[in-house]
Structures are given as structure tokens and as C-alpha cells.
Design a protein around this motif. Structure first.
Motif, PDB file in Angstrom:
ATOM      1  N   PHE A 109       0.830  -1.202   0.000  1.00 16.29           N
ATOM      2  CA  PHE A 109       0.000   0.000   0.000  1.00 16.29           C
ATOM      3  C   PHE A 109       0.860   1.245   0.000  1.00 16.29           C
ATOM      4  N   VAL A 110       1.907   1.233   0.814  1.00 13.46           N
ATOM      5  CA  VAL A 110       2.711   2.440   0.934  1.00 13.46           C
ATOM      6  C   VAL A 110       3.357   2.776  -0.412  1.00 13.46           C
ATOM      7  N   GLY A 111       3.890   1.739  -1.090  1.00 13.54           N
ATOM      8  CA  GLY A 111       4.492   1.986  -2.397  1.00 13.54           C
ATOM      9  C   GLY A 111       3.492   2.591  -3.359  1.00 13.54           C
ATOM     10  N   LYS A 112       2.315   1.991  -3.384  1.00 10.45           N
ATOM     11  CA  LYS A 112       1.288   2.496  -4.292  1.00 10.45           C
ATOM     12  C   LYS A 112       0.867   3.909  -3.898  1.00 10.45           C
ATOM     13  N   PHE A 113       0.725   4.110  -2.618  1.00 10.34           N
ATOM     14  CA  PHE A 113       0.359   5.436  -2.115  1.00 10.34           C
ATOM     15  C   PHE A 113       1.372   6.483  -2.570  1.00 10.34           C
ATOM     16  N   LEU A 114       2.658   6.141  -2.445  1.00  9.72           N
ATOM     17  CA  LEU A 114       3.693   7.113  -2.815  1.00  9.72           C
ATOM     18  C   LEU A 114       3.654   7.402  -4.310  1.00  9.72           C
ATOM     19  N   VAL A 115       3.467   6.355  -5.120  1.00 12.33           N
ATOM     20  CA  VAL A 115       3.418   6.572  -6.563  1.00 12.33           C
ATOM     21  C   VAL A 115       2.206   7.436  -6.928  1.00 12.33           C
ATOM     22  N   PHE A 116       1.057   7.095  -6.363  1.00 10.48           N
ATOM     23  CA  PHE A 116      -0.141   7.899  -6.637  1.00 10.48           C
ATOM     24  C   PHE A 116       0.063   9.331  -6.152  1.00 10.48           C
ATOM     25  N   ALA A 117       0.726   9.467  -5.008  1.00  8.58           N
ATOM     26  CA  ALA A 117       0.960  10.810  -4.468  1.00  8.58           C
ATOM     27  C   ALA A 117       1.776  11.631  -5.456  1.00  8.58           C
ATOM     28  N   LEU A 141       1.208  12.082  17.996  1.00 11.87           N
ATOM     29  CA  LEU A 141       2.613  11.700  17.957  1.00 11.87           C
ATOM     30  C   LEU A 141       3.046  11.618  16.507  1.00 11.87           C
ATOM     31  N   PRO A 142       4.275  11.986  16.219  1.00 12.22           N
ATOM     32  CA  PRO A 142       4.721  11.873  14.832  1.00 12.22           C
ATOM     33  C   PRO A 142       4.793  10.410  14.409  1.00 12.22           C
ATOM     34  N   TRP A 143       4.480  10.157  13.145  1.00 15.68           N
ATOM     35  CA  TRP A 143       4.541   8.771  12.649  1.00 15.68           C
ATOM     36  C   TRP A 143       5.452   8.733  11.437  1.00 15.68           C
ATOM     37  N   ILE A 144       5.049   9.355  10.340  1.00  9.43           N
ATOM     38  CA  ILE A 144       5.902   9.411   9.162  1.00  9.43           C
ATOM     39  C   ILE A 144       6.226  10.879   8.932  1.00  9.43           C
ATOM     40  N   ASP A 145       7.423  11.271   9.293  1.00  9.02           N
ATOM     41  CA  ASP A 145       7.775  12.683   9.227  1.00  9.02           C
ATOM     42  C   ASP A 145       7.755  13.230   7.812  1.00  9.02           C
ATOM     43  N   ALA A 146       8.196  12.405   6.860  1.00  8.76           N
ATOM     44  CA  ALA A 146       8.362  12.915   5.500  1.00  8.76           C
ATOM     45  C   ALA A 146       7.049  13.461   4.941  1.00  8.76           C
ATOM     46  N   PHE A 147       5.930  12.890   5.339  1.00  6.92           N
ATOM     47  CA  PHE A 147       4.647  13.367   4.832  1.00  6.92           C
ATOM     48  C   PHE A 147       3.819  14.040   5.929  1.00  6.92           C
ATOM     49  N   GLY A 148       4.435  14.261   7.073  1.00  6.27           N
ATOM     50  CA  GLY A 148       3.690  14.885   8.160  1.00  6.27           C
ATOM     51  C   GLY A 148       2.537  14.023   8.653  1.00  6.27           C
ATOM     52  N   ILE A 149       2.670  12.708   8.492  1.00  7.37           N
ATOM     53  CA  ILE A 149       1.596  11.817   8.945  1.00  7.37           C
ATOM     54  C   ILE A 149       1.765  11.584  10.442  1.00  7.37           C
ATOM     55  N   SER A 151      -9.666   8.509  14.549  1.00  7.76           N
ATOM     56  CA  SER A 151      -8.536   9.080  13.810  1.00  7.76           C
ATOM     57  C   SER A 151      -8.826  10.506  13.389  1.00  7.76           C
ATOM     58  N   LEU A 152      -7.838  11.357  13.565  1.00  8.76           N
ATOM     59  CA  LEU A 152      -7.975  12.725  13.081  1.00  8.76           C
ATOM     60  C   LEU A 152      -6.944  13.020  12.005  1.00  8.76           C
ATOM     61  N   ASP A 153      -6.182  12.012  11.637  1.00  7.60           N
ATOM     62  CA  ASP A 153      -5.233  12.168  10.548  1.00  7.60           C
ATOM     63  C   ASP A 153      -5.816  11.405   9.364  1.00  7.60           C
ATOM     64  N   PHE A 154      -5.853  12.057   8.219  1.00  6.94           N
ATOM     65  CA  PHE A 154      -6.564  11.462   7.090  1.00  6.94           C
ATOM     66  C   PHE A 154      -5.918  10.142   6.664  1.00  6.94           C
ATOM     67  N   PHE A 155      -4.588  10.091   6.718  1.00  3.06           N
ATOM     68  CA  PHE A 155      -3.888   8.863   6.335  1.00  3.06           C
ATOM     69  C   PHE A 155      -4.241   7.732   7.292  1.00  3.06           C
ATOM     70  N   HIS A 162       2.116  20.863   3.341  1.00  2.00           N
ATOM     71  CA  HIS A 162       0.949  20.007   3.171  1.00  2.00           C
ATOM     72  C   HIS A 162       0.625  19.297   4.473  1.00  2.00           C
ATOM     73  N   THR A 163      -0.621  18.882   4.602  1.00  2.00           N
ATOM     74  CA  THR A 163      -1.018  18.227   5.846  1.00  2.00           C
ATOM     75  C   THR A 163      -2.104  17.186   5.608  1.00  2.00           C
ATOM     76  N   PHE A 164      -2.122  16.185   6.490  1.00  2.00           N
ATOM     77  CA  PHE A 164      -3.209  15.205   6.501  1.00  2.00           C
ATOM     78  C   PHE A 164      -4.133  15.443   7.696  1.00  2.00           C
ATOM     79  N   ASN A 165      -3.818  16.466   8.493  1.00  2.00           N
ATOM     80  CA  ASN A 165      -4.583  16.767   9.686  1.00  2.00           C
ATOM     81  C   ASN A 165      -6.015  17.153   9.294  1.00  2.00           C
TER      82      ASN A 165
END
Lengths: 562, 601
Positions: free
Chosen positions: A461-469, B80-88, B143-147, B241-244
Motif C-alpha cells: 500500500f505504501v508503495g502504491k500510495f507514494l506513486v499515486f501521491a 505523535l509523529p509517525w511518518i515525518d516525511a509526509f507529516g503523517i 482518527s484525526l489524521d486522514f492517512f 501540506h497536511t493530513f490533519n
């Protein structure tokens, strides 16, 4: 001209610059020689060639790892100066983060692969030396594919990876399907290579160089001046023909016909090797060629003046101008890759519907995944025109996808191999009711298949998510929107399409009743092969939930666009 | 920075998953079925008790986390931070909209777990999947984070697929794959919308106050650090960008919001994203014409799973519309209010007629769900904030409150109805409405409880189904007289199919089907499941305030904000556009007049 003044820079380039960054390939080459020697010299014949090969591979993997650690921008540097992008062997190859990432991916994969093949028992002792030499040779070619910087190197690397693969496909000598697969693969491959070579000569003839960065600069100049009549035709033809060669390696539609037959004919282990390693290298090569023509080479600090390919470091202004001038080239590349990606994805998924043999099904699934990966490449090229950061994110998406794909697909093939050893069958129908006797294995297969569909919280999922992103990013900043938007929709629809056939395998394993005439085998996870499979599947889950670390590495690979 | 809600919320969320993992290990042998059942029941009960302690002020909270009644804002926030690169982020929280739904989920999970005692095939696998499903459902609500939201949304699919596909009725495989395909189609569309919103969002445009309110900058930080962080964010040159979800809502409601200005297919992003998200959510609700998975899934699923499907899974769609569609894409909601309302009324009427036509008891109940969820859609869609240039948001708020109440009430009544059908099916192994009759005589206690539950579904005053329907119908009047009239008349259809079913099943002189000897009175276990449902159906019917205390503050605040948005942002835009149109028309007319004047001269 004084010969010494010509030789000494070359010598310096080779000994001081190139060879130290070529250790991985050297280690692989040395291992090949060693494995062959083991077979020839009576003194060494007692040695198990598999162990020798594994030792060599471990060395290669270690070198690849230390190169990756020392690459500029890597998180392990601790303030030390990392290795910047540098051209090797007078511009034939290039060492940059993508090279380092792919090399480590391939070498790391090879370690796991050779451990597993010893467990699963293919090849047998007789064939082990041949098998190891061929696998090592193919991997060597793949490493070169990942670092090619020159169209000649592209061709040689493709051939070097392909020829051992043809032989590997025919490794099961007694089986007709295996021989047929090898022949089909070889004929297809030879045809594709010929076309590609012709395309290379067309490009070389019209641009006056085969060195990718130089070619890009020349192409930009031609594009700025307006393409001459006929000249454009030659360039387009050349580009398309090179594309044919790459598409063959990627098993992209319409050059995918070999894949199902080869995968069905070859043993599951070889299928895994071809679908994972070969695919990773082919995608990396596609990135190299597409980005090589689509954007000027990044300015590298301290490039050694190479006597063969005269590339001066481009200053920022010239680079921006070149980048702008290459817009029509990028448009062509994105349209070409995008169209092919859409076709590959869709036909791959549709082709998988009717399959009854699990290896053919996985072959079509491999084709479909090549389509998703090509979407990421298309996004990277499209974004390379406007934003380097976004383009490098797209490359990172592809790199991440590749890394997770290694684990997903390899585990699928491993499970098929283990089941083949027990069931003596690779028909999907023969897996009926396996959940009753081998629940652990079925759960692992379920994780892998669901990850291949691309559902969270798994790595696929993550790979696909990143590509779609990346595609959405391109659409948002309006980079080749008219191509990327349809591509995104095709990708979305395909995700739904793929659900059905992956679930069908799972359905047979869980819902269907086991055959009445014979008991299904019990494959416990507390066994050598069970542990090996688990080792491959666990990362699929871990990289689905905690993907920050792997993504940092992938970002590193994305740094080639900057 | 300590987050007092971290452990309570995390425990509610992940305890079922952890137990599921432990169960799946070969520690407990498969044969110890009774033990496995008790472990699952204990787990769901513990989760229910924790969620109840958090939700009900009188119980004093759990581990320092206590929901404060009457506070409309997000509470018990964990971030709490989860995936920093996307601000998730691992970003959880509850407000008056999600808290009752969480408790409903944990409550129905306990009952469904109790109803699962009749499952005898692969008991261990069943409860592992069941517990995983519970984690997925709770995760969506908190969940309050869209991801993160999307991850939980998808996590539910696979357990549900297997629960229907392995333990279901004769056409289970078909029903399971149909459910999966429909939902996956919806969630892929949702993923596209998520990505589009993400790449068009920019946190740096929010004010300091908004950054704190949306928890982009944690309000738990020291004030000085807050100010630094806010200044840092606002000074950013590249878009952040944000998923919040809260931040996305704040961005969506800004004047000149990037969602309103960005174009996709020639429409503004807020309309496109609203539509994509709406499709994803209404498949789950479900509304006609994407409802066809529901009768199959409900009928084929085993009784406890039907209870969960009807009681909780359908609510996820409605919750998504309230929490995501309207706040983040208000422009889309404003433009497409007719679509949401129209779909609502369509499902209401179609579902009722389809229910009338059914011969299968369970299928009839399934279609009644389609009809009842139509009220939810109508209540949510009624954008009657602008009634003759008066910004009266009360009527709309009434609709949304009604929809929320209807969701919770339907969670009780539909789970009850499916359970009641299941009780009969367990005994006589058929569901043909024509072959029942006389159950009142054979099983008086059961029949009494069942009739009470069915009356609650009917919407009889004094029971829980009534309140939501009335509020929604009343609020629809301000939006469209016709829709209000139709929805009021649907009540007659509802009464028709439910009364007819009661007549055919429970009344009559004698039982006409097979296995008459099996019609034994309810067991203690069944009684223990049915009684709380009936009790709640009566309680919420007589004292609806007990739910409105939770729901109203948050709903009213959201509706009021959106009404203000209509007045301050959308209306001026529309007026400016209309004026611009008028002036061009006037100038064209002038031109024509001038030209014709010239020509006549």
C-alpha cells in the motif's frame, strides 16, 4: 599528442576514482571466477560452491552497504563529507545515490535469495555451480544497468543481465516447458536487443554522442534551435527503439509475452529472481534513460575531466535553460512511458484473471506492477521540468516501491516453491483448503497477496500510495496534467481490478474444501523453509506500518534529481 | 509533553488487535473453544467498560482521560509523529460526534461477541478476525489524521471479507467479494481525493489561533514555544501540506481557500473532492444505487456480523460525511446539497418498497437499513442555512442532529432486528416470511422483545427510531417542501413492511414452517443480549436528551461555522459573480441599444 598525457588521466580515473566505487561489482566478478575455479581444481572440489558464492555475495553486500552509508546526504555520515555524484570509467557509468541504493538492494536480495535456494533445494548439487555463476553474472549485469550513464553501457548491461537469465530459465533441463521458456526468452531478448542497438545507433548518429548527460545537452540545443525536418523523425524513432529494449526488460505491454511462459517454465525460484531483481534493475535503467534525456545532469562537484566524454560542469543558469529547452523531450518521454504504463497495468491485471497456474498468475501480476512502477517514472520525468524536490520525491516513490516489491514478490514465489516441493503441483486449484493443514503458511500468503493488492497496513500500500501521491503532485502543479490525470485514474481502476484475482487464490486456500482423495501437506512455520518465508514476509508488514526508515533511504536514492 | 489521553485511547483502539495477535499464536490450542470465546468476550467487555468510563462523566474517567460534556471541541487529543516525511501523525481525538459512535461500537461488539457463541466452525480464526475488525472500526472513529483514517478504513475490509466468506450462508463467497469490491472502489476514490486535498493544502496560511485549534501546533506546548513554532510555520515559503483533518477543514473554510481555487476537470477541487469522498462514503452507508452489496452481505453474514454490519459499519459512511465531506469541502456540500438530499430520499423510498417486497426475513431487515439510512443522508444534506437571505442555521443543525441521532438509534434497532431474526434462524433454519406465524404463542418473551425492537425500527413515538426521523423530516421542510412530504410519507411504508412482517411472523394462530419442535424459549445468553438493546431503544426514545447532550454541542458548532462560512465566504462570492454577470449583460444590452440606435439613424 603525447601518449602519456592521454593515458595518465585515464589511469587516474580508473584506479583512483572508478575502481574504489566499483567494489561491489568487483566482488561479484571475483566470486564468479572463484566458483568456476572450485569446480575445475580437484583440490577445491570438496568445497560447496554455494557456500563460496554466499561468501562472495556477503562481501559484495557489505561493499554495497558501506558505499550507501558514505553517499552524500546519507543519514549515517555524521558530518563527514559523503561521496558526491561521480562518473566512473570516463563516463560510462555513474555513481550516485540511486546506484548505491539499487546495488545494495540487489546485493541484499541476492544474500537472501541464495540462502533460500539452499533451503528449497533448487538447484541440486550437480547444478549448483552453474546456477550460482549464472545468478551472479546476471546480478552483475543488473548492477551495471542501475549505474549506466552511457547508451553503450546501457546496451552492454542489458545484455549482461539477459544472457545468464536465458540460461537460468532453461535450468530445469529435463522439462520441455523449461526449454521452451528459455528459447522463447532468448529469441525475444535477442530481437529486443537488436532493435535497441539500432535505436542507440540512431540516437548516437543524430546527437553525436552516446554519453547521456552530453546527449541531453545536445538534445536541448537541437530542441531550442527547432528540430530539422527528418531529424526529428530519426530522434523519435531512436527513442522508441531504445524504449522497446527497455520495455522488454520491464515486461511492459506489448513486449510482455515472454513473461508468463518463462515464469511458468522456469522454477519458482528463478521466477522470483527474474521478477524481482531483473525488474528492479530494469526500472532503475528506465529512470536513468528517461531522466537522462529529460533533464540536464545534476551539477556535480569535482568531476574529473574525462577525455572521452567532455562534460564540463554546467552552471546553474545553463542548467535551467537546458531544462526548459528539454520540455518537448519530456513531453514525449512522459507520453510514451505513460501510455505504456497504462496498457501494461491494465492488460497485466486483465491477463491474470483467467490463469489457473499460480506462476502464470504471478507473472501477470509482475507485469501489472511494472505498470505502476512506470507510472512513478512518468511522474518523475514530468515533475523534473518544474520542481526538483517533487521529482526527487517521485524517484523516491519508485525506489521505495522497488524495495518493498522485493519482499512481496519474492515471498510469493518462495511460498510457491515450498508448496511445489510438497504438492508437486503449481495449479491454484491444488491449494484448496490448505488453511486446514498449514494455517501459518496461508496467513503469510494472505499477507503477501493483500500487500500486492495494495491494502494498508502493508508495504504494498505504501508503495502504491507514494506513486499515486507523485502523480497527484504532478497534476496539482500542472506538469503534464493531461497525461498524468488519466494515468492516475487508470492506476486507481486497476487497483480495484487486481483485487479479484489475488483474492481468488486466497479464496481457494481458505474457503474451498480440501481434495477428498489425498491429505493436504502440513507446512509449519517452525521449520527451515517456514522460517525463511517468515523472514521475507515480516518486512512486508513492518514496512507497511513503520516506513519512515526505509523511506529515508528511498529519499536518498531520489537525490539523483537535484 | 505528556498526553493524558494517550493510554486510554490507545488501549481502546489496540487492545482488541493485541488480543487477536496473541490468540493467533499457538499458545492457546484450537480445541479450547470455550476459553477462546471467553477471552474474546472479556476483551470486548474491557474495551467497552473503558470507553464508557471515558465517555460518561459520572463514571469518573479512565487513566486521567474524561470526556467533558458540553465542550464542542476536539478532546482527549493524542498526537505523535509517525511518518515525518509526509507529516503523517498518530493523531487521535474524540468530540461529541465521535464519542457516542465509539461507545456504540464497543457496546455492539460486546453484544455481537455474545451472539457469536453459536459459531462452532474455526472458532479461533473467527474471534481473531472479529477483534481485528473492532480495532478497525474504532480506529476510523477516533482518527484525526486522514492517512490514519484511511488505514483503519481499509483494515476493516479483510476481516469482514473472511467473516462473511467463511462463516456466512450459502451464497457467502459471492456476497463477500461483492462487499469487498464495492468498498474498495469507494476507498480508491477516497484515496485520490485525500491526495488531491493533501497536495493543495497549506498549513502556513492558517492563523496562529487556527494552528492551535487544529492541533497543528500542540496547545500543550509552553506558550513561548507555541509562538516560535507558529512563527516558523507561517514563515515557510514552500507550502506545508497536511493530513490533519482539522487543519484541512480550517483550510477548506478559508476565504479564497486553495480547495476552491484549484481546478480539476474544469470544476473546483472542493466539488470534485466532495464528490469522490461522498461516493466512497455512500457506498458504505449505503444509498441507492450503490446499495446492492448490502442485502447480499447482510443476508449471507452470520448473525453477529450482520449486527456489526448494520449497527456500526453503515455508520462509518455517515460519520465520514459529517466529519470529512462537509467541513473540508463546504463548497462542494453547498453546491451538491440537492444530490445528497435527493439520494437520501431516493434510498428512503426505494429501500422501503424493496423491504415490502421481500420474502426473506433478513433481507427485509437489510432493506429497512437502506431506507433508514436514507434519513441520515437527508438530515446531513439539508443545507438550509440560507433561507431567504436569513442566516438561520438552526434548521440545518436540527437536520444534522437528527441524522446523528438516527445513526445511533439505527445502530441499536437494526442490530436488535438482525439479532431477533438470528434467534429464529438458529432454531428453525429458515427465514421465509411466509412460513412463520404463531411465534407469540411458542416464545412469548422473545416475541415481546422482538416486537419492541421492530417498533423501534418502525419509528413509533416513545422508541428511539422516532426522534431522528421527526427531526430530519422537520428540517427538510425548510430546504424543500417536496422532499419533506415524501420523507414523511415514507413512514407509512415503513409501518407497512414492519407491521406486515410482525403479523406474518409473530401473530397468527399457528406456526406453518419446518422444525416446529425446535421453537424453544430464549436462552439466558440470548436474553442477555436482547434486553440491553430493548432497554436502550426505550431509553433513547423516552429520554433522547441523554444522547443530544453529547451530540448537539459539536454538531451545532460545526453547522454554525459552516453557516457563517456561507454568509461570509460563499455568499459574497456568489453575489459578486451575479453582479459581474449583470454588468456584462447590461453592457451588452447597452451595446445593442447603441448599435440599433446607430442603425436606425
Amino acid at each position: 599528442m603525447n601518449p602519456a598525457s592521454f593515458i595518465s588521466p585515464v589511469l587516474h580515473d580508473t584506479l583512483q576514482v572508478s575502481l574504489p566505487l566499483f567494489r561491489t561489482e568487483l566482488a561479484l566478478a571475483a566470486t564468479i571466477v572463484l566458483v568456476l575455479l572450485v569446480r575445475m581444481l580437484p583440490v577445491l572440489r570438496r568445497l560447496d560452491s554455494g557456500v563460496v558464492a554466499l561468501g562472495g555475495i556477503l562481501f559484495a553486500a557489505f561493499f554495497a552497504w558501506s558505499d550507501l552509508r558514505n553517499v552524500a546526504g546519507s543519514p549515517w555520515l555524521d558530518g563527514a563529507v559523503g561521496t558526491e555524484r561521480v562518473e566512473l570509467f570516463t563516463g560510462l557509468l555513474v555513481f550516485d545515490p540511486l546506484t548505491a541504493f539499487l546495488r545494495f538492494l540487489l546485493a541484499g536480495f541476492l544474500v537472501l535469495f541464495s540462502v533460500f535456494t539452499r533451503i528449497s533445494g533448487i538447484p541440486d548439487r550437480e547444478d549448483a555451480a552453474d546456477f550460482n555463476v549464472l545468478v551472479l553474472g546476471a546480478t552483475l549485469g543488473m548492477c551495471l544497468m542501475a549505474s549506466a550513464n552511457h547508451l553503450l553501457a546501457v546496451f552492454m548491461a542489458v545484455e549482461m543481465a539477459s544472457v545468464p537469465s536465458y540460461a537460468l530459465a532453461g535450468l530445469l533441463k529435463g522439462r520441455r516447458t523449461s526449454s521452451e521458456a528459455a528459447l522463447k526468452y532468448a529469441v525475444y531478448g535477442a530481437g529486443a536487443a537488436g532493435v535497441m542497438l539500432y535505436g542507440i545507433s540512431l540516437l548516437g548518429g543524430s546527437l553525436g554522442t552516446l554519453h547521456l548527460p552530453t546527449a541531453a545537452t545536445r538534445l536541448a540545443a537541437v530542441a531550442a534551435a527547432g528540430f530539422p525536418d527528418g531529424g526529428l523523425l530519426v530522434l523519435v524513432l531512436g527513442g522508441l527503439m531504445v524504449g522497446v529494449g527497455l520495455a522488454f526488460k520491464l515486461s511492459a505491454v506489448p513486449f510482455h509475452f515472454w513473461a508468463p511462459d518463462v515464469f511458468e517454465g522456469a522454477s519458482a525460484e528463478i521466477g522470483g529472481f527474474l521478477s524481482v531483481a531483473s525488474k528492479a534493475a530494469a526500472v532503475a535503467l528506465l529512470l536513468r534513460v528517461a531522466l537522462g534525456f529529460g533533464m540536464p545532469a545534476p551539477a556535480a562537484a569535482g568531476v574529473v575531466e574525462s577525455p572521452v566524454a567532455a562534460t564540463a560542469t554546467l552552471d546553474a543558469e545553463v542548467q535551467a535553460e537546458t531544462r526548459a529547452n528539454l520540455a518537448p523531450v519530456r513531453h514525449f518521454i512522459v507520453a510514451f512511458i505513460g501510455l505504456m504504463a497504462a496498457a501494461t497495468c491494465t492488460l497485466g491485471n486483465l491477463g491474470a484473471y483467467g490463469q489457473t497456474n499460480i506462476k502464470r498468475l504471478l507473472a501477470y501480476s509482475t507485469i501489472a506492477h511494472a505498470g505502476y512502477l512506470m507510472m512513478g517514472v512518468a511522474a518523475a520525468v514530468a515533475l523534473a521540468g518544474s520542481s526538483s524536490l517533487a521529482a526527487s520525491t517521485a524517484v523516491a516513490a519508485v525506489a521505495f516501491y522497488l524495495a518493498t516489491y522485493v519482499f512481496m514478490n519474492m515471498s510469493a514465489f518462495l511460498i510457491v516453491a515450498v508448496l511445489r516441493n510438497r504438492l508437486r503441483s503449481e495449479e491454484i486449484a491444488s491449494y484448496a483448503g490448505l488453511i486446514k493443514t498449514s494455517p501459518g503458511l496461508v496467513v503469510l500468503m494472505g499477507v503477501v497477496l493483500v500487500s500486492l493488492i495494495g491494502l494498508p497496513p502493508l508495504a504494498g500500500f505504501v508503495g502504491k500510495f507514494l506513486v499515486f501521491a507523485s502523480l497527484v503532485d504532478g497534476i496539482t502543479v500542472n506538469a503534464e496534467r493531461s497525461i498524468l490525470l488519466p494515468l492516475l485514474i487508470v492506476g486507481g481502476v486497476n487497483t480495484v481490478l487486481s483485487l479479484f484475482y489475488y483474492l481468488r487464490v486466497l479464496k481457494v486456500m481458505t474457503f474451498d474444501a480440501p481434495p477428498a482423495d489425498r491429505p493436504q501437506p502440513t507446512v509449519g512455520l517452525v521449520s527451515l523453509s517456514g522460517a525463511a518465508i517468515t523472514a521475507f514476509v515480516v518486512p512486508v508488514v513492518i514496512f507497511g506500518v513503520f516506513w519512515s526508515g526505509l523511506y529515508t533511504l528511498a529519499r536518498l536514492a531520489g537525490d539523483i534529481v537535484s | 509533553m505528556s498526553q493524558p489521553a494517550f493510554w486510554p485511547l490507545t488501549l481502546i483502539l489496540f487492545l482488541p488487535a493485541i488480543v487477536a495477535f496473541v490468540l493467533s499464536l499457538p499458545i492457546i490450542p484450537k480445541a479450547r473453544e470455550e476459553l477462546i470465546r471467553w477471552i474474546a468476550l472479556a476483551t470486548t467487555s474491557v474495551v467497552f467498560v473503558i470507553s464508557l468510563m471515558v465517555a460518561v462523566p459520572a463514571l469518573g474517567g479512565f487513566g486521567g482521560a474524561l470526556f467533558s460534556l458540553g465542550d464542542p471541541d476536539m478532546q482527549l487529543v493524542v498526537k505523535l509523529p509517525w511518518i515525518d516525511a509526509f507529516g503523517i501523525e498518530y493523531f487521535l481525538g474524540v468530540d461529541g460526534i465521535s464519542m457516542p459512535l465509539v461507545v456504540l461500537t464497543t457496546f455492539l461488539s460486546v453484544l455481537a461477541c455474545g451472539a457469536s457463541w453459536t459459531i462452532s466452525k474455526h472458532v479461533k480464526a473467527y474471534f481473531v478476525l472479529f477483534l481485528l475488525l473492532e480495532t478497525g472500526m474504532i480506529g476510523v472513529f477516533v482518527s484525526l489524521d486522514f492517512f490514519l483514517f484511511y488505514v483503519f478504513w481499509e483494515v476493516m475490509l479483510l476481516p469482514m471479507y473472511f467473516l462473511i466468506g467463511i462463516w456466512g450462508g450459502p451464497r457467502r463467497e459471492y456476497a463477500a467479494i461483492k462487499f469487498f469490491l464495492y468498498t474498495l472502489l469507494g476507498s480508491v476514490l477516497m484515496l485520490l481525493a485525500i491526495l488531491m486535498l493533501y497536495f493543495n493544502s497549506d498549513v502556513s496560511k492558517l492563523s496562529g489561533e487556527q494552528l492551535l485549534a487544529t492541533h497543528v501546533v500542540s496547545p500543550l506546548l509552553e506558550p513561548a514555544m507555541q509562538a516560535d513554532r507558529i512563527a516558523e510555520l507561517q514563515a515557510s515559503e514552500t507550502p506545508l501540506h497536511t493530513f490533519n483533518l482539522l487543519a484541512l477543514a480550517a483550510i477548506g473554510q478559508m476565504p479564497n481557500s486553495p480547495f476552491a481555487t484549484a481546478q480539476v476537470f474544469g470544476y473546483s477541487l472542493e466539488v470534485v473532492a466532495f464528490l469522490l469522498l461522498l461516493i466512497g462514503f455512500v457506498i458504505k452507508v449505503p444509498v441507492v444505487p450503490v446499495h446492492t452489496w448490502l442485502p447480499d452481505a447482510h443476508v449471507e453474514a452470520p448473525t453477529p456480523i450482520s449486527m456489526i454490519l448494520a449497527g456500526v459499519l453503515l455508520k462509518l459512511g455517515g460519520y465520514g460525511i459529517i466529519r470529512i465531506c462537509y467541513p473540508i469541502c463546504p463548497g462542494g456540500g453547498f453546491e451538491l446539497a440537492w444530490l445528497v438530499c435527493g439520494l437520501g430520499v431516493l434510498s428512503m423510498v426505494y429501500g422501503a418498497f424493496a423491504a415490502l417486497a421481500q420474502k426473506d426475513f433478513k433481507r427485509m431487515v437489510a432493506y429497512s437499513s437502506v431506507s433508514h439510512m436514507g434519513y441520515v443522508m437527508l438530515g446531513l444534506g439539508v443545507w438550509s442555512a440560507v433561507a431567504g437571505r436569513e442566516y438561520a442555521w438552526e434548521s440545518w443543525a436540527q437536520g444534522v442532529n437528527g441524522a446523528m441521532f438516527q445513526m445511533l438509534a439505527h445502530g441499536i434497532s437494526s442490530a436488535g432486528m438482525f439479532f431477533m431474526v438470528g434467534v429464529l434462524y438458529d432454531r428453525v433454519h429458515h427465514r421465509n416470511l411466509e412460513e412463520f406465524g404463531g411465534i407469540f404463542g411458542k416464545m412469548p418473551v422473545y416475541a415481546g422483545l422482538a416486537v419492541a425492537v421492530f417498533f423501534a425500527g418502525l419509528g413509533l413515538p416513545g422508541l428511539c427510531g422516532f426522534i431522528g426521523e421527526v427531526l430530519v423530516t422537520l428540517s427538510a421542510w425548510n430546504y424543500s417542501h417536496m422532499l419533506a412530504v415524501i420523507s414523511a410519507f415514507t413512514v407509512i411504508l415503513t409501518a407497512g413492511y414492519i407491521l406486515w412482517a410482525i403479523q406474518r411472523v409473530y401473530l397468527g394462530a399457528e406456526y406453518r414452517g419446518p422444525h416446529e419442535e425446535a421453537l424453544t424459549p430464549m436462552t439466558q445468553r440470548e436474553l442477555a443480549i436482547a434486553t440491553p438493546l430493548v432497554f436502550l431503544a426505550v431509553l433513547f426514545g423516552v429520554y433522547p436528551q441523554s444522547l443530544f447532550d453529547y451530540v448537539t454541542p459539536s454538531v451545532n458548532q460545526q453547522v454554525e461555522t459552516l453557516a457563517d462560512w456561507t454568509r461570509d465566504v460563499r455568499d459574497p462570492e456568489l453575489r459578486a459573480k451575479a453582479e459581474a454577470m449583470q454588468t456584462t449583460e447590461v453592457s451588452v444590452v447597452n451595446q445593442v441599444v447603441v448599435n440599433s440606435g446607430v442603425s436606425t439613424q
